[in-house]
Design an enzyme around this catalytic site. Sequence first.
Site, short mmCIF file in Angstrom:
data_model
loop_
_atom_site.label_atom_id
_atom_site.label_comp_id
_atom_site.label_asym_id
_atom_site.label_seq_id
_atom_site.Cartn_x
_atom_site.Cartn_y
_atom_site.Cartn_z
CG ASN A 9 -1.92 1.12 1.10
OD1 ASN A 9 -1.41 2.36 1.13
ND2 ASN A 9 -3.02 0.84 1.63
CG HIS A 12 0.74 6.55 4.83
ND1 HIS A 12 -0.11 7.59 5.27
CD2 HIS A 12 0.37 5.34 5.34
CE1 HIS A 12 -1.12 6.95 6.07
NE2 HIS A 12 -0.87 5.58 5.91
NE ARG A 20 6.57 22.34 2.38
CZ ARG A 20 7.99 22.26 2.67
NH1 ARG A 20 8.65 21.55 3.35
NH2 ARG A 20 8.49 23.48 2.07
CG HIS A 45 -8.22 3.76 0.98
ND1 HIS A 45 -8.66 3.64 2.61
CD2 HIS A 45 -9.81 3.94 0.40
CE1 HIS A 45 -9.97 3.87 2.64
NE2 HIS A 45 -10.64 4.19 1.48
NE ARG A 47 -9.78 8.19 4.17
CZ ARG A 47 -10.29 7.36 5.43
NH1 ARG A 47 -9.60 6.35 5.45
NH2 ARG A 47 -11.02 7.60 6.13
CG HIS A 52 -4.06 8.89 1.43
ND1 HIS A 52 -4.50 8.19 0.76
CD2 HIS A 52 -4.30 8.60 2.73
CE1 HIS A 52 -5.54 7.44 1.29
NE2 HIS A 52 -5.22 7.49 2.61
CD GLU A 72 -7.02 -0.80 0.96
OE1 GLU A 72 -6.53 -1.72 1.58
OE2 GLU A 72 -6.89 0.43 1.34
CB THR A 102 -5.90 4.45 9.57
OG1 THR A 102 -5.69 3.49 8.46
CG2 THR A 102 -5.93 3.65 10.90
CG HIS A 193 -5.84 -1.90 9.33
ND1 HIS A 193 -5.80 -0.84 8.57
CD2 HIS A 193 -5.97 -1.40 10.64
CE1 HIS A 193 -6.24 0.18 9.28
NE2 HIS A 193 -6.10 -0.16 10.37
N GLY A 194 -2.49 -2.75 9.94
CA GLY A 194 -1.52 -2.78 11.30
C GLY A 194 -0.30 -3.82 11.38
N GLY A 215 1.20 -1.45 4.45
CA GLY A 215 1.72 -0.21 3.87
C GLY A 215 2.33 0.63 4.81
#
Length: 243
Positions: A9, A12, A20, A45, A47, A52, A72, A102, A193-194, A215
């Site tokens: 993923n 980020h 920025r 993802h 969103r 992001h 996603e 998240t 996840h995590g 990710g």
Amino acid sequence: MNNILLGVNIDHIATLRNARGTRYPDPVHAAEVAERAGADGITVHLREDRRHINDRDVRILKETIQTRMNLEMAVTDEMVSIALDTKPEFVCLVPEKREELTTEGGLDVAGQLEKIKAATQKLTDAGIKVSLFIDADRAQIDATLACGAPFVELHTGHYADAETEEAQQAELEKIASAATYAHGLGIKVNAGHGLTYHNVKPIAALPELYELNIGHSIISRAAFDGLNKAVADMKVEMLDARR
């Protein structure tokens, strides 16, 4: 035992870019590096708030990813329309709340059966493989089967966030049981996840799991070691668990 796949993923990378308002670092470049390092697929993802990944990223990534694109997204008319226009290989339907940092939990498929079933059918008819991001719960797996989705992605966040060894083991057992149950119904099982370099092996060792989507921990390590090494090291951890 079969090998397990790694979906990286890259959300980020876009978070860092957007902090920025620059044109760098570019998620498109990150996808190329991750694939060269051994990623079996790229996950993003999109969103609703575009915090992001943005529409431009999705469009260009679909044209440039050499492995498989996993998009996603929330179960909304807008997102389904974008997926139908883009045609990624995979779509993972996830719950989404604007105020969350998240994704906080799994999709309530049983509680939104008709809505999710309709979205799944539209995407499937377009040749897109659909996965539903759910908690390790049999009722949600049964609902996934009723929707006709060929994949589930089991939410591993509770496992990752467990504060004691006993609690983590209990969460691992829930995930293992859910994976076995879903696999028995003919559903392919992913998870994510995590997950980090320190907790991934017990999850990767579960024989029913097809792919892990990871990710944040990879991108975090990349800040120190470089993205190529960060991806390669995670792949080593996962494959070691299958030996």
